[in-house]
Scaffold this active site. Structure first.
Site, PDB file in Angstrom:
ATOM      1  N   LYS A  52      16.785 -26.897 -10.844  1.00 28.37           N
ATOM      2  CA  LYS A  52      16.116 -28.180 -10.610  1.00 28.37           C
ATOM      3  C   LYS A  52      14.915 -28.057  -9.685  1.00 28.37           C
ATOM      4  O   LYS A  52      14.013 -28.906  -9.718  1.00 28.37           O
ATOM      5  CB  LYS A  52      17.108 -29.176 -10.018  1.00 28.37           C
ATOM      6  CG  LYS A  52      18.278 -29.508 -10.947  1.00 28.37           C
ATOM      7  CD  LYS A  52      17.875 -30.510 -12.011  1.00 28.37           C
ATOM      8  CE  LYS A  52      19.106 -31.030 -12.768  1.00 28.37           C
ATOM      9  NZ  LYS A  52      18.721 -32.029 -13.790  1.00 28.37           N
ATOM     10  N   ASN A  79      21.650 -31.968  -7.657  1.00 30.99           N
ATOM     11  CA  ASN A  79      20.701 -30.880  -7.475  1.00 30.99           C
ATOM     12  C   ASN A  79      19.249 -31.334  -7.638  1.00 30.99           C
ATOM     13  O   ASN A  79      18.372 -30.870  -6.916  1.00 30.99           O
ATOM     14  CB  ASN A  79      21.018 -29.726  -8.431  1.00 30.99           C
ATOM     15  CG  ASN A  79      22.265 -28.961  -7.994  1.00 30.99           C
ATOM     16  OD1 ASN A  79      22.563 -28.874  -6.800  1.00 30.99           O
ATOM     17  ND2 ASN A  79      22.995 -28.404  -8.958  1.00 30.99           N
ATOM     18  N   TYR A  93      17.144 -32.258   3.984  1.00 28.64           N
ATOM     19  CA  TYR A  93      15.685 -32.330   3.851  1.00 28.64           C
ATOM     20  C   TYR A  93      15.134 -33.624   4.450  1.00 28.64           C
ATOM     21  O   TYR A  93      13.988 -34.003   4.205  1.00 28.64           O
ATOM     22  CB  TYR A  93      15.274 -32.203   2.380  1.00 28.64           C
ATOM     23  CG  TYR A  93      15.531 -30.823   1.824  1.00 28.64           C
ATOM     24  CD1 TYR A  93      14.697 -29.748   2.150  1.00 28.64           C
ATOM     25  CD2 TYR A  93      16.629 -30.568   1.014  1.00 28.64           C
ATOM     26  CE1 TYR A  93      14.937 -28.471   1.669  1.00 28.64           C
ATOM     27  CE2 TYR A  93      16.884 -29.295   0.529  1.00 28.64           C
ATOM     28  CZ  TYR A  93      16.033 -28.246   0.865  1.00 28.64           C
ATOM     29  OH  TYR A  93      16.274 -26.991   0.394  1.00 28.64           O
ATOM     30  N   GLY A 112      21.453 -33.936 -19.217  1.00 29.03           N
ATOM     31  CA  GLY A 112      20.379 -34.810 -19.687  1.00 29.03           C
ATOM     32  C   GLY A 112      19.462 -34.110 -20.675  1.00 29.03           C
ATOM     33  O   GLY A 112      18.741 -34.749 -21.434  1.00 29.03           O
ATOM     34  N   GLY A 113      19.453 -32.767 -20.638  1.00 33.48           N
ATOM     35  CA  GLY A 113      18.711 -32.014 -21.632  1.00 33.48           C
ATOM     36  C   GLY A 113      17.358 -31.493 -21.185  1.00 33.48           C
ATOM     37  O   GLY A 113      16.637 -30.896 -21.984  1.00 33.48           O
ATOM     38  N   GLU A 134      28.235 -27.654 -23.774  1.00 38.69           N
ATOM     39  CA  GLU A 134      28.495 -28.961 -23.160  1.00 38.69           C
ATOM     40  C   GLU A 134      30.000 -29.096 -22.884  1.00 38.69           C
ATOM     41  O   GLU A 134      30.817 -28.670 -23.695  1.00 38.69           O
ATOM     42  CB  GLU A 134      28.051 -30.043 -24.155  1.00 38.69           C
ATOM     43  CG  GLU A 134      28.078 -31.457 -23.617  1.00 38.69           C
ATOM     44  CD  GLU A 134      27.455 -32.450 -24.597  1.00 38.69           C
ATOM     45  OE1 GLU A 134      27.735 -32.348 -25.812  1.00 38.69           O
ATOM     46  OE2 GLU A 134      26.684 -33.325 -24.146  1.00 38.69           O
ATOM     47  N   ALA A 194      32.286 -34.386 -21.717  1.00 39.95           N
ATOM     48  CA  ALA A 194      30.969 -35.045 -21.599  1.00 39.95           C
ATOM     49  C   ALA A 194      30.185 -34.680 -22.849  1.00 39.95           C
ATOM     50  O   ALA A 194      29.140 -34.051 -22.794  1.00 39.95           O
ATOM     51  CB  ALA A 194      30.242 -34.578 -20.337  1.00 39.95           C
ATOM     52  N   SER A 250      23.149 -22.189 -14.149  1.00 41.92           N
ATOM     53  CA  SER A 250      22.147 -23.189 -13.776  1.00 41.92           C
ATOM     54  C   SER A 250      22.187 -23.597 -12.309  1.00 41.92           C
ATOM     55  O   SER A 250      21.198 -24.085 -11.781  1.00 41.92           O
ATOM     56  CB  SER A 250      22.311 -24.429 -14.653  1.00 41.92           C
ATOM     57  OG  SER A 250      23.643 -24.913 -14.582  1.00 41.92           O
ATOM     58  N   ASN A 299      25.961 -24.613  -6.308  1.00 43.43           N
ATOM     59  CA  ASN A 299      26.386 -25.414  -5.155  1.00 43.43           C
ATOM     60  C   ASN A 299      27.852 -25.808  -5.254  1.00 43.43           C
ATOM     61  O   ASN A 299      28.204 -26.910  -5.661  1.00 43.43           O
ATOM     62  CB  ASN A 299      25.475 -26.626  -5.009  1.00 43.43           C
ATOM     63  CG  ASN A 299      24.100 -26.197  -4.546  1.00 43.43           C
ATOM     64  OD1 ASN A 299      23.976 -25.480  -3.544  1.00 43.43           O
ATOM     65  ND2 ASN A 299      23.071 -26.568  -5.275  1.00 43.43           N
TER      66      ASN A 299
END
Lengths: 323, 323
Positions: B59, B86, B121, B186-187, B210, B214, B309, B312
């Protein structure tokens, strides 16, 4: 192998030769810069991720270098070694790559995962007691019985030279590097890195980090000669060995300082590496980082490399992902 | 942003521009080849380690590209977004890099670690319900109140283009690459990777993976239009979102196939990544690998990249190292 009182057992040339010899068989591991950790500690942290090496540890380097250095005649006799784990798997793998037999002694308190790793390369380890004497005696008996060549986990010069390639890579990968923290058990990685780094860039500081429960190197540096461990129960199972007779003189003459770290610091460092750097370090693999966390003020603003020496951690009953 | 019935919302040129724009702010993450896993699965596995990316997830790419693409005038208004975690941290970080304000909506069931990351942040997220509608409504209200620019977690073209740089890097890093497995929520990542890879090397197969819990993308592909999720409780918290109106047409036209994976497969894949590859993947980050394990026969002998991907993961009460 020359003696502790003779010329250095390895030179930069040996390490450069090792780098070429092992290039096709080991991973040039990445250097990982973790923004969050660097910000928190106030220095530029570069993790040298040897947990991403084959067999999950830097030991793949020295083992491949030693096995590939053997003459055809010696190679046919096979190799023998003793190890708490990662060197054992590395020798089993290297022998398999060359197609020669491997005979391996492991302490009975080695982690089950490390024993399973050796078995996965088709070698059944011989178990022995945990002290250096017990290991060496068991290996000597096995060597006598089989006629195989001993590849010591840190005293064999080709092993030290192989581990030293970590130092060469760090100098290539991290521009402006100012300091390196290295875990010390038998001292093969530390000695190799010291010879590589201090020959090429002597101004780069190299620090040893050792568990306080396995403080033989700290005591050896004070005494001026290798001292035996007093116990074998640090969680950092890869560092329970005694500092070597051949690695010690190199370390004594070249290392800048040594930090001792507590068991709690090691476990905390391991968790930080997992949670913030997203890498799995075994306890021994987190020791150098524990040394940095405990002494962060000494590294303020400096570009500092931390060797994560291995990642073979047993997650046991951890319910990963079930939060 | 053009509509689903118009021209493609992003092209290879957008992704190449993104690669240059973000180069100084993101990690060119390493590709990790794990010998043990490749041997076990019978194919060449290359992990694209986006868990080692800043904020611990791919991300960071899309967020930096979107924020750095803003005109000076738009940038001054700040950015607003909604995200399960993320993307939220990535936007907070990117806004900080550019020195502009960020307004962030997160679902109340987001992982505490991901909420803490945003706060680190300097941004306090606004919490909302978990459905896509609830998130979008909360973000719209925040946008109206602040006048900030919306950077959607996957529908904004600059975000998709940024995520597509993962595909460009994979083509550069893995010679002879034959297949890529990509998680889909979300793609945005999948659409970006598809445009990059299918434009440059259309013969490389790209598979979506997937969670079965979901499965909105699987149902959307069958229905020919984006379908809403039916539940929001997969352990893969990053993939609980509905497939996007703008990502869907790209995915529908370019993806080779989609695999559904069970919760048990995701948790098992996460553990294998930790124990054998020595990398920490969060559940969503292990989904693509779960797809490979479940369908290993379809990848036999093929050079296969698996995108991890994100990393965390909250280790909670895990007693790491105490075995």
């Amino acid at each position: 192998m020359s003696s502790p009182t003779g010329p250095p057992v390895i030179t930069l040339d040996d390490i450069r030769s090792a780098q070429q010899r092992i290039a096709d068989y080991v991973v040039r591991t990445p250097v990982i810069n973790c923004e969050v950790i660097s910000k928190r500690l106030g220095c530029g942290v570069s993790f040298k991720a040897e947990n991403l090496q084959h067999v999950g540890a830097f030991k793949a380097r020295g083992a491949v270098n030693a096995v590939m250095s053997l003459s055809e005649e010696d190679a046919r006799r096979g190799v023998v070694t003793h190890s708490s784990g990662n060197h054992a798997a590395a020798i089993a793998r290297a022998a398999g790559l060359r197609g020669i037999p491997a005979f391996i002694v492991m302490p009975e308190n080695a982690s089950p995962k490390k024993i399973a790793a050796v078995e996965s390369y088709g070698v059944s380890p011989v178990l022995c007691g945990p002290s250096t004497q017990q290991r060496e005696q068991a290996a000597a008996e096995l060597q006598q019985r089989t006629g195989a060549i001993l590849v010591h986990p840190f005293e064999t010069p080709a092993v030290m030279a192989g581990q030293g390639t970590v130092g060469l890579e760090l100098l290539e990968q991290v521009s402006g590097l100012e300091a390196i923290l290295v875990p010390v058990g038998g001292g093969g990685l530390l000695a190799g890195v010291l010879v590589a780094v201090k020959t090429i860039r002597p101004e780069v500081k190299v620090y040893a980090v050792e568990p306080a429960l396995a403080d033989d190197t700290a005591r050896s540096l004070k005494a001026g000669s290798p001292q035996p461990p007093t116990r074998y129960d640090t969680v950092a199972d890869g560092l329970r060995t005694q500092i070597g007779d051949h690695t010690f003189p190199i370390i004594e003459s070249l290392v800048d300082d040594l930090f001792l770290v507590s068991e709690a610091s090691i476990l905390s460092a391991m968790r930080t590496i997992a949670e913030d750097a997203h890498l799995v370090a075994e306890p021994s693999g987190a020791v150098a980082f524990a040394g940095l966390i405990d002494n962060a003020d000494r590294f303020a603003g400096r570009s500092t490399a931390v060797i994560i020496s291995g990642g073979n951690l047993n997650f046991g009953d951890c319910q990963l992902g079930r939060n």
